[in-house]
Design an enzyme around this catalytic site. Sequence first.
Site, PDB file in Angstrom:
ATOM      1  N   GLY A  12      53.001  40.632  62.114  1.00 18.79           N
ATOM      2  CA  GLY A  12      51.948  41.485  61.518  1.00 18.79           C
ATOM      3  C   GLY A  12      50.427  41.564  62.238  1.00 18.79           C
ATOM      4  O   GLY A  12      49.800  41.684  61.633  1.00 18.79           O
ATOM      5  N   LEU A 107      51.460  33.776  54.574  1.00 19.53           N
ATOM      6  CA  LEU A 107      50.490  34.354  53.787  1.00 19.53           C
ATOM      7  C   LEU A 107      50.773  35.031  52.640  1.00 19.53           C
ATOM      8  O   LEU A 107      51.635  36.083  52.620  1.00 19.53           O
ATOM      9  CB  LEU A 107      49.401  35.147  54.827  1.00 19.53           C
ATOM     10  N   SER A 109      48.987  35.902  48.456  1.00 17.59           N
ATOM     11  CA  SER A 109      47.947  36.666  47.591  1.00 17.59           C
ATOM     12  C   SER A 109      47.720  35.906  46.363  1.00 17.59           C
ATOM     13  O   SER A 109      48.657  35.344  45.910  1.00 17.59           O
ATOM     14  CB  SER A 109      48.489  38.106  47.384  1.00 17.59           C
ATOM     15  N   SER A 110      46.346  36.019  45.949  1.00 15.64           N
ATOM     16  CA  SER A 110      46.209  35.376  44.494  1.00 15.64           C
ATOM     17  C   SER A 110      46.784  36.101  43.319  1.00 15.64           C
ATOM     18  O   SER A 110      46.721  35.441  42.274  1.00 15.64           O
ATOM     19  CB  SER A 110      44.474  35.382  44.257  1.00 15.64           C
ATOM     20  N   CYS A 111      47.339  37.279  43.564  1.00 17.33           N
ATOM     21  CA  CYS A 111      48.147  37.787  42.623  1.00 17.33           C
ATOM     22  C   CYS A 111      49.620  37.022  42.103  1.00 17.33           C
ATOM     23  O   CYS A 111      49.943  37.534  41.185  1.00 17.33           O
ATOM     24  CB  CYS A 111      48.542  39.323  42.882  1.00 17.33           C
ATOM     25  N   TYR A 138      55.167  42.955  43.960  1.00 13.36           N
ATOM     26  CA  TYR A 138      54.893  42.150  45.107  1.00 13.36           C
ATOM     27  C   TYR A 138      54.432  40.533  44.895  1.00 13.36           C
ATOM     28  O   TYR A 138      54.674  39.842  45.736  1.00 13.36           O
ATOM     29  CB  TYR A 138      53.583  42.890  45.145  1.00 13.36           C
ATOM     30  N   LYS A 142      55.987  37.181  46.825  1.00 11.38           N
ATOM     31  CA  LYS A 142      55.143  36.312  47.458  1.00 11.38           C
ATOM     32  C   LYS A 142      55.498  34.972  46.794  1.00 11.38           C
ATOM     33  O   LYS A 142      55.514  33.877  47.574  1.00 11.38           O
ATOM     34  CB  LYS A 142      53.652  36.569  47.270  1.00 11.38           C
ATOM     35  N   ASN A 167      40.949  38.201  47.284  1.00  4.22           N
ATOM     36  CA  ASN A 167      40.854  39.683  47.872  1.00  4.22           C
ATOM     37  C   ASN A 167      40.074  39.667  49.173  1.00  4.22           C
ATOM     38  O   ASN A 167      38.782  39.436  49.243  1.00  4.22           O
ATOM     39  CB  ASN A 167      39.867  40.484  46.908  1.00  4.22           C
ATOM     40  N   LEU A 168      40.819  40.301  49.952  1.00  2.00           N
ATOM     41  CA  LEU A 168      40.482  40.124  51.494  1.00  2.00           C
ATOM     42  C   LEU A 168      39.890  41.573  51.806  1.00  2.00           C
ATOM     43  O   LEU A 168      40.426  42.665  51.289  1.00  2.00           O
ATOM     44  CB  LEU A 168      41.369  40.128  52.545  1.00  2.00           C
ATOM     45  N   HIS A 181      42.802  48.776  48.639  1.00  2.00           N
ATOM     46  CA  HIS A 181      42.264  47.699  47.413  1.00  2.00           C
ATOM     47  C   HIS A 181      40.959  48.060  47.111  1.00  2.00           C
ATOM     48  O   HIS A 181      40.488  49.051  47.618  1.00  2.00           O
ATOM     49  CB  HIS A 181      42.250  46.360  47.964  1.00  2.00           C
ATOM     50  N   ARG A 211      35.855  39.580  40.177  1.00  2.00           N
ATOM     51  CA  ARG A 211      36.680  39.491  41.527  1.00  2.00           C
ATOM     52  C   ARG A 211      36.045  38.586  42.605  1.00  2.00           C
ATOM     53  O   ARG A 211      34.745  38.688  42.740  1.00  2.00           O
ATOM     54  CB  ARG A 211      37.164  40.892  42.068  1.00  2.00           C
TER      55      ARG A 211
END
Length: 311
Positions: A12, A107, A109-111, A138, A142, A167-168, A181, A211
């Site tokens: 990626g 890698l 995600s906080s979700c 999603y 993860k 959040n990036l 996002h 956030r």
Amino acid sequence: MIDKTKKIYVAGHRGMVGSAIIRNLKNKSYENIITRTHQELDLQDQDKVFTFLQETKPDYLFLAAAKVGGIHANNTYRAQFIYENIAIQSNLIHGAYLAGVQHLCFLGSSCIYPRDCLQPIREDYLLTGPLEITNEPYAIAKIAGIKMCEAYNSQYGTHYVSAMPTNLYGPSDNYDLHNSHVLPALIRKTHEAKLNGSKELMVWGTGTPMREFLYVDDMAEACVFLMEQETSDGLFNIGTGKDITIKELVHVVMEVVGFQGKIVFDTTKPDGTPRKLLDISRVKTLGWSAKIGLKEGIFLAYQDFLAHCSN
């Protein structure tokens, strides 16, 4: 002493996180970085992934490839988000094991954490409550990746770690208003409102959710840090330890972009999770912390947007 000749595959590498990891590795003089475009290697093609990993046998694998998006994309393309992400990560994790790759960073995600989670969110809060429904497919994909890494470490003795960013945002972000996002969407909306001479800026939701935002080069630094520390396993939250309301965020974006109109909140649109603040004490104990502040990061992101995405 870190071996700068070790073979490192970044899956990626054209995405926001992958490209930041490449930048970080090159800045630290790593000499043997492996990449493949989607045209060169379809990560959903199991046979091709397994063959590639057997032939290249990287010393370390950063699994930054994923299908990603904001609330609208997650909620609209639910089947694609769960299928494509599980296929990509399963092929790479199992393929790495078959090829004898001992070290991998997955890698996420906080979700992955419950919608109504205690704050700040610790790693051990995983699977303690229902997920946010809009991005559940999603998140489940993860979570499967995290548990796959844990299972392979347990059964096969591999050293696969999982890094869960907040959040990036930053260079190479997606600024499409339907699939991006919140922060890149705000940058684009605010920029276009300024260009069009608008008096108002329409923002989804109530503006009250809180956030946490992390500049992507800080995330890349954390990932390479985990590699260099030779961290053997586990789940690590990666963030700043500070959050902000969406309303406050809009004001920062407006200041950076130079838009002076009125904010109008479209309360018919969903807010998503009320709050997501990560407890980053685990990775900080190892010696890592974020360096780029929110206003500085948004300025850098806006410069990238102007260079690559604005009309």
